[in-house]
Scaffold this motif. Sequence first.
Motif, PDB file in Angstrom:
ATOM      1  N   PRO A 133      15.871  -9.473 -28.689  1.00 35.01           N
ATOM      2  CA  PRO A 133      14.597  -8.976 -28.159  1.00 35.01           C
ATOM      3  C   PRO A 133      13.404  -9.354 -29.031  1.00 35.01           C
ATOM      4  CG  PRO A 133      15.868  -7.171 -29.076  1.00 35.01           C
ATOM      5  CD  PRO A 133      16.734  -8.392 -29.139  1.00 35.01           C
ATOM      6  N   GLU A 134      12.286  -9.465 -28.359  1.00 37.10           N
ATOM      7  CA  GLU A 134      11.023  -9.792 -29.024  1.00 37.10           C
ATOM      8  C   GLU A 134      10.337  -8.524 -29.541  1.00 37.10           C
ATOM      9  OE1 GLU A 134       6.750 -11.861 -27.786  1.00 37.10           O
ATOM     10  OE2 GLU A 134       8.388 -11.804 -26.349  1.00 37.10           O
ATOM     11  N   PHE A 135      10.430  -7.435 -28.742  1.00 35.18           N
ATOM     12  CA  PHE A 135       9.729  -6.202 -29.101  1.00 35.18           C
ATOM     13  C   PHE A 135      10.399  -5.001 -28.455  1.00 35.18           C
ATOM     14  CE2 PHE A 135       7.696  -7.956 -25.336  1.00 35.18           C
ATOM     15  CZ  PHE A 135       7.583  -6.869 -24.487  1.00 35.18           C
ATOM     16  N   GLU A 136       9.952  -3.812 -28.866  1.00 37.75           N
ATOM     17  CA  GLU A 136      10.379  -2.550 -28.281  1.00 37.75           C
ATOM     18  C   GLU A 136       9.145  -1.837 -27.745  1.00 37.75           C
ATOM     19  OE1 GLU A 136      13.518  -0.205 -30.499  1.00 37.75           O
ATOM     20  OE2 GLU A 136      12.833  -1.580 -32.070  1.00 37.75           O
ATOM     21  N   THR A 137       9.291  -1.196 -26.586  1.00 40.42           N
ATOM     22  CA  THR A 137       8.223  -0.353 -26.050  1.00 40.42           C
ATOM     23  C   THR A 137       8.687   1.102 -26.106  1.00 40.42           C
ATOM     24  OG1 THR A 137       9.047  -0.746 -23.808  1.00 40.42           O
ATOM     25  CG2 THR A 137       7.205  -2.126 -24.568  1.00 40.42           C
ATOM     26  N   PHE A 138       7.725   1.995 -26.148  1.00 44.93           N
ATOM     27  CA  PHE A 138       7.986   3.424 -26.302  1.00 44.93           C
ATOM     28  C   PHE A 138       8.855   3.681 -27.534  1.00 44.93           C
ATOM     29  CE2 PHE A 138       6.479   3.129 -22.035  1.00 44.93           C
ATOM     30  CZ  PHE A 138       5.779   4.297 -21.827  1.00 44.93           C
ATOM     31  N   ALA A 139       8.635   2.882 -28.573  1.00 49.56           N
ATOM     32  CA  ALA A 139       9.405   3.037 -29.814  1.00 49.56           C
ATOM     33  C   ALA A 139       9.150   4.402 -30.444  1.00 49.56           C
ATOM     34  CB  ALA A 139       9.073   1.914 -30.793  1.00 49.56           C
ATOM     35  N   ASP A 140       8.024   5.005 -30.141  1.00 50.43           N
ATOM     36  CA  ASP A 140       7.718   6.346 -30.637  1.00 50.43           C
ATOM     37  C   ASP A 140       8.689   7.382 -30.051  1.00 50.43           C
ATOM     38  OD1 ASP A 140       6.010   7.433 -32.519  1.00 50.43           O
ATOM     39  OD2 ASP A 140       4.549   8.128 -31.036  1.00 50.43           O
ATOM     40  N   HIS A 141       9.385   7.015 -28.961  1.00 43.93           N
ATOM     41  CA  HIS A 141      10.308   7.924 -28.293  1.00 43.93           C
ATOM     42  C   HIS A 141      11.765   7.671 -28.684  1.00 43.93           C
ATOM     43  CE1 HIS A 141       7.325   8.713 -24.755  1.00 43.93           C
ATOM     44  NE2 HIS A 141       6.754   8.785 -25.927  1.00 43.93           N
ATOM     45  N   ILE A 157       3.905   2.859 -27.774  1.00 46.20           N
ATOM     46  CA  ILE A 157       4.089   3.116 -26.345  1.00 46.20           C
ATOM     47  C   ILE A 157       4.154   1.758 -25.618  1.00 46.20           C
ATOM     48  CG2 ILE A 157       3.163   4.245 -24.263  1.00 46.20           C
ATOM     49  CD1 ILE A 157       4.165   6.263 -26.345  1.00 46.20           C
ATOM     50  N   ALA A 158       3.019   1.257 -25.209  1.00 46.93           N
ATOM     51  CA  ALA A 158       2.994   0.038 -24.384  1.00 46.93           C
ATOM     52  C   ALA A 158       2.810  -1.222 -25.210  1.00 46.93           C
ATOM     53  CB  ALA A 158       1.872   0.140 -23.359  1.00 46.93           C
ATOM     54  N   ARG A 159       3.307  -2.318 -24.668  1.00 45.25           N
ATOM     55  CA  ARG A 159       3.156  -3.638 -25.299  1.00 45.25           C
ATOM     56  C   ARG A 159       1.670  -3.929 -25.500  1.00 45.25           C
ATOM     57  NH1 ARG A 159       5.246  -9.459 -22.967  1.00 45.25           N
ATOM     58  NH2 ARG A 159       4.599 -10.625 -24.794  1.00 45.25           N
ATOM     59  N   GLY A 160       1.343  -4.404 -26.663  1.00 44.91           N
ATOM     60  CA  GLY A 160      -0.045  -4.740 -26.969  1.00 44.91           C
ATOM     61  C   GLY A 160      -0.817  -3.587 -27.599  1.00 44.91           C
ATOM     62  N   GLY A 161      -0.253  -2.379 -27.561  1.00 44.08           N
ATOM     63  CA  GLY A 161      -0.912  -1.222 -28.146  1.00 44.08           C
ATOM     64  C   GLY A 161      -0.573  -1.074 -29.616  1.00 44.08           C
ATOM     65  N   PRO A 162      -0.854   0.100 -30.177  1.00 38.16           N
ATOM     66  CA  PRO A 162      -0.537   0.343 -31.586  1.00 38.16           C
ATOM     67  C   PRO A 162       0.959   0.199 -31.862  1.00 38.16           C
ATOM     68  CG  PRO A 162      -1.932   2.100 -30.698  1.00 38.16           C
ATOM     69  CD  PRO A 162      -1.520   1.246 -29.546  1.00 38.16           C
ATOM     70  N   THR A 163       1.266  -0.239 -33.071  1.00 42.25           N
ATOM     71  CA  THR A 163       2.667  -0.409 -33.466  1.00 42.25           C
ATOM     72  C   THR A 163       3.061   0.657 -34.477  1.00 42.25           C
ATOM     73  OG1 THR A 163       2.051  -1.947 -35.228  1.00 42.25           O
ATOM     74  CG2 THR A 163       2.600  -2.916 -33.089  1.00 42.25           C
ATOM     75  N   LEU A 164       4.345   0.769 -34.702  1.00 42.56           N
ATOM     76  CA  LEU A 164       4.852   1.697 -35.714  1.00 42.56           C
ATOM     77  C   LEU A 164       4.844   1.019 -37.056  1.00 42.56           C
ATOM     78  CD1 LEU A 164       7.908   3.387 -33.939  1.00 42.56           C
ATOM     79  CD2 LEU A 164       5.600   4.264 -34.240  1.00 42.56           C
TER      80      LEU A 164
END
Length: 164
Positions: A133-141, A157-164
């Motif tokens: 995978p390239e990325f994770e979404t809703f990683a905060d969850h 949350i969403a792709r392109g938004g803030p990251t962890l």
Amino acid sequence: MPNPLTGDPKSHDVSEFKDSITGHCLCGSITVTIRDPTLFDGRHGHICHCANCRKVSGSFAAPNLAIEKDKVTIEDKNRTLKVYEDYETMSGNVVRRAFCSNCGSPVRSETPMYDGQGKLVIKMGMFPRIPTPEFETFADHRHPWQGKHEGVTQFKIARGGPTL
């Protein structure tokens, strides 16, 4: 149907999928073929941790691949492909979630976010091998016990938004 003992993804060298990869639902009624020779070159797809994807996948996360519709063929030999319109989304926009009505396997999702781009989201659990995978979404969850995937961008949350 494949022998259940052959389900180990490591038993499939990525060279088997240099032109395309084919997977199917649990009962074999629906077959999906992705034609993308770059699928295993680098990182492709994402892992989603939103509640809806977790429910659809029956797991703690869902491996997904957003891809151009013209690279995908979905064969529904027994006409078991059904669509659930999911309105309980963060955006409020409907996500059309297709699944096999015989065995329940998730197949694809279509969302307004990708409609204008000619893309759909393929549920990768039905394939013999999944690209890194390239990325994770809703990683905060994510659950506290989940480890981090090295080199995978985690969007809160969403792709392109803030990251962890």
